[in-house]
Design a protein around this motif. Structure first.
Motif, PDB file in Angstrom:
ATOM      1  N   VAL A 111       0.832  -1.205   0.000  1.00 33.63           N
ATOM      2  CA  VAL A 111       0.000   0.000   0.000  1.00 33.63           C
ATOM      3  C   VAL A 111       0.873   1.264   0.000  1.00 33.63           C
ATOM      4  CG1 VAL A 111      -1.730   1.310   1.293  1.00 33.63           C
ATOM      5  CG2 VAL A 111      -1.915  -1.187   1.133  1.00 33.63           C
ATOM      6  N   LEU A 112       1.897   1.282   0.879  1.00 37.39           N
ATOM      7  CA  LEU A 112       2.737   2.480   0.991  1.00 37.39           C
ATOM      8  C   LEU A 112       3.590   2.683  -0.256  1.00 37.39           C
ATOM      9  CD1 LEU A 112       3.862   2.178   4.723  1.00 37.39           C
ATOM     10  CD2 LEU A 112       2.133   3.724   3.744  1.00 37.39           C
ATOM     11  N   GLY A 113       4.123   1.574  -0.822  1.00 37.95           N
ATOM     12  CA  GLY A 113       4.930   1.680  -2.029  1.00 37.95           C
ATOM     13  C   GLY A 113       4.115   2.200  -3.202  1.00 37.95           C
ATOM     14  N   ARG A 114       2.906   1.724  -3.347  1.00 35.63           N
ATOM     15  CA  ARG A 114       2.039   2.189  -4.439  1.00 35.63           C
ATOM     16  C   ARG A 114       1.693   3.672  -4.238  1.00 35.63           C
ATOM     17  NH1 ARG A 114      -3.182   2.705  -6.184  1.00 35.63           N
ATOM     18  NH2 ARG A 114      -3.692   1.722  -8.192  1.00 35.63           N
ATOM     19  N   TYR A 115       1.389   4.032  -3.008  1.00 37.12           N
ATOM     20  CA  TYR A 115       1.031   5.420  -2.720  1.00 37.12           C
ATOM     21  C   TYR A 115       2.216   6.357  -2.977  1.00 37.12           C
ATOM     22  CZ  TYR A 115      -0.222   9.573  -0.022  1.00 37.12           C
ATOM     23  OH  TYR A 115      -0.464  10.861   0.371  1.00 37.12           O
ATOM     24  N   ARG A 116       3.436   5.923  -2.561  1.00 41.41           N
ATOM     25  CA  ARG A 116       4.616   6.774  -2.760  1.00 41.41           C
ATOM     26  C   ARG A 116       4.906   6.972  -4.260  1.00 41.41           C
ATOM     27  NH1 ARG A 116       9.322   8.367   0.035  1.00 41.41           N
ATOM     28  NH2 ARG A 116      11.182   8.473  -1.297  1.00 41.41           N
ATOM     29  N   ALA A 117       4.730   5.920  -5.054  1.00 45.69           N
ATOM     30  CA  ALA A 117       4.989   6.023  -6.489  1.00 45.69           C
ATOM     31  C   ALA A 117       4.037   7.013  -7.144  1.00 45.69           C
ATOM     32  CB  ALA A 117       4.869   4.650  -7.145  1.00 45.69           C
ATOM     33  N   VAL A 118       2.750   6.892  -6.806  1.00 45.19           N
ATOM     34  CA  VAL A 118       1.766   7.815  -7.386  1.00 45.19           C
ATOM     35  C   VAL A 118       2.034   9.239  -6.920  1.00 45.19           C
ATOM     36  CG1 VAL A 118      -0.694   8.393  -7.491  1.00 45.19           C
ATOM     37  CG2 VAL A 118       0.025   5.997  -7.593  1.00 45.19           C
ATOM     38  N   LEU A 119       2.436   9.375  -5.645  1.00 47.24           N
ATOM     39  CA  LEU A 119       2.719  10.697  -5.108  1.00 47.24           C
ATOM     40  C   LEU A 119       3.919  11.330  -5.799  1.00 47.24           C
ATOM     41  CD1 LEU A 119       1.809  12.731  -2.922  1.00 47.24           C
ATOM     42  CD2 LEU A 119       3.495  11.663  -1.390  1.00 47.24           C
ATOM     43  N   SER A 120       4.961  10.508  -6.103  1.00 46.94           N
ATOM     44  CA  SER A 120       6.152  11.049  -6.766  1.00 46.94           C
ATOM     45  C   SER A 120       5.849  11.533  -8.180  1.00 46.94           C
ATOM     46  CB  SER A 120       7.255   9.986  -6.810  1.00 46.94           C
ATOM     47  OG  SER A 120       6.891   8.914  -7.671  1.00 46.94           O
ATOM     48  N   ALA A 121       4.799  11.030  -8.779  1.00 55.05           N
ATOM     49  CA  ALA A 121       4.405  11.461 -10.132  1.00 55.05           C
ATOM     50  C   ALA A 121       3.376  12.574 -10.091  1.00 55.05           C
ATOM     51  CB  ALA A 121       3.853  10.269 -10.911  1.00 55.05           C
ATOM     52  N   GLY A 122       3.157  13.126  -8.912  1.00 58.89           N
ATOM     53  CA  GLY A 122       2.187  14.210  -8.782  1.00 58.89           C
ATOM     54  C   GLY A 122       0.770  13.770  -9.026  1.00 58.89           C
TER      55      GLY A 122
END
Length: 492
Positions: free
Chosen positions: A19-30
């Motif tokens: 969950v956290l890895g997916r959220y961080r990836a989407v967050l890094s792409a704005g």
């Protein structure tokens, strides 16, 4: 921490990592998923797998190696005077492990404290009786040296499990932190995850090979030890099977091999005709409704446990044969050949019944693989249905049928429970199917049953028998595959 809860914690950390890895990836792409190198789920899988797999691998290796290391260290500390009464190291370590297990159970049930265990004296405390109340049976009184070794075994096990928990959790945290830190919109998560999955698939594919190699080497080393204590000439060329744990044993495989082959031959004489005829009927003559009903019923036989077949042989087939061939007085046929319910014929008949679905299913699949165009051509030339089956279908399917029969022979040779309960336990040469005989598998079970000394030839012979049986069945399987590959017909 118990292993179950440790594994549960690892999976929870892995799920959180996804969950956290997916959220961080989407967050890094704005928030714009199209800017990511990989799909968002790949980033989650990368963190989850990096958290879970190294920790699970460490847990598995630790669980395998820790008992071996602890047993080796504890057995080395046991006083050498315990061997003065010829007590084997295996039996001593068995008592040490049981006492250690009993102490753990007593602490878990609050019937003993760690302090009481630390100061208790085997001469002052009736530990054997207290362990018996907990369901831990020992063969003798607990000697002081055994109790000391059990306490050491217990302490080392607890220390090892604590260290294992710390190491496994640290690996999970390090894997999570590293993969989570690498998570970015430009990180090639899909490539990493696919390489990881590829490695897991390769590992799964190699497990069967590694297991086979491990089985062979485990039997090979013990077989070498056996031939260091017993003459190979007597094993391969002798004619008597007479194990004697007091020495002077005659341990020849030939009487056991004869019983194995004899019973398997009778089983094949029963299974092959019935199974083959059933396959021909189901594939060539039966209607679709009859086939859909009869084939599953026939294959139910393959799902019956072999112990049930053994009871059937002991309680039904054996007494039936006794009534036919006589016992003491003349039987239904005026014969007095059979003196007991256990015999080669009893085991062979029941084993043949067990093998019927094995032969039938394989033969049915092979016959159905023959192209319909060959049947149509034969019928078009004026051949009858039976002539087409005899002269076209069966010859075309014959290599596969022979392979199926050889595979069924391998299954018959390795059968245990039916021959244990239906064939008897007498190792001898005889051609009378109404007499009791025994097989290689039965003797393996017998030699390894109970508290045995694994340093004696009477016990190690079981591994030599097992390796011989493995070579025999492997040879039959290779022969079956060779026949199928050599004579198989290729159809478009």
């Amino acid at each position: 921490m118990p292993t179950f809860w440790l594994v549960a914690c690892l999976f929870l950390m892995s799920a959180a990592g996804f969950v956290l890895g997916r959220y961080r990836a989407v967050l890094s792409a704005g928030g714009e998923v199209r800017k990511l190198h990989s799909l968002p789920s790949y980033y989650g899988y990368n963190v989850a797998l990096s958290t879970l797999l190294p920790a699970l691998a460490a847990l598995a290796l630790w669980s395998i190696l820790q008992p071996l290391v602890i047993d080796a260290r504890v057995s080395g500390k046991i006083s050498t005077d315990l061997n003065s009464d010829n007590t084997s190291a295996e039996l001593m370590m068995s008592d040490v492990q049981r006492v250690s297990e009993g102490l753990n159970i007593a602490v878990a049930r609050n019937e003993m404290t760690n302090e009481e265990i630390r100061v208790m004296d085997a001469d002052a405390v009736d530990l054997r009786g207290r362990l018996a109340d907990l369901g831990i049976a020992l063969g003798s009184e607990v000697r002081p040296e055994i109790l000391t070794a059990a306490r050491q075994h217990r302490d080392m096990t607890h220390s090892g499990r604590l260290m294992m928990t710390i190491v496994v959790v640290l690996l999970a945290i390090v894997g999570f932190a590293r993969s989570y830190g690498l998570t970015d919109k430009d990180f090639r998560a899909r490539n990493v995850v696919e390489r990881c999955v590829f490695a897991l698939l390769a590992l799964a594919a190699s497990l069967a090979i590694l297991t086979t190699v491990g089985i062979v080497f485990s039997m090979l080393f013990e077989t070498i030890s056996f031939f260091g204590l017993h003459s190979w000439k007597d094993f391969f060329l002798g004619t008597t099977w007479a194990p004697n744990f007091r020495g002077d044993s005659e341990l020849s495989i030939l009487p056991l091999l004869w019983g194995t082959i004899y019973i398997s031959l009778i089983a094949l004489l029963v299974a092959v005709p019935i199974g083959l005829y059933a396959a021909i009927y189901l594939s060539e003559y039966a209607s679709s409704s009859t086939r859909s009903f009869a084939k599953p019923l026939l294959e139910i036989l393959a799902g019956i446990p072999t112990i049930v077949y053994g009871l059937f042989a002991l309680l039904t087939v054996g007494p039936m044969l006794v009534r036919i061939f006589g016992r003491g007085t003349e039987g239904l046929l005026g014969l007095t050949w059979m003196t007991g319910a256990t015999s080669v014929l009893t085991a062979g008949l029941v084993m043949g019944i067990m093998l019927i679905p094995f032969v039938s299913s394989l033969s049915d699949d092979i016959i159905n693989a023959v192209p319909q165009s060959m049947r149509d051509a034969s019928l078009g030339l004026g051949a009858t249905k039976s002539e087409t089956v005899r002269q076209v279908v069966i010859p075309a399917a014959l290599p596969g049928i022979v392979g199926a029969v050889l595979l069924a022979a391998s299954r018959a040779i390795g059968e245990t429970m039916i021959v244990v309960m239906g064939a008897g336990a007498i190792a001898k040469f005889s051609t009378n199917p109404l007499e009791s005989m025994t097989t290689i598998t039965t003797r393996i079970v017998s030699q390894l049953t109970g508290d045995t000394d694994f340093a004696s030839p009477e016990t190690l012979v079981a591994f030599a028998l097992g390796l011989s049986l493995f070579v025999l069945t492997l040879g039959l399987n290779i022969l079956a595959l060779a026949i199928v590959r050599t004579y198989r017909e290729q159809y478009d």
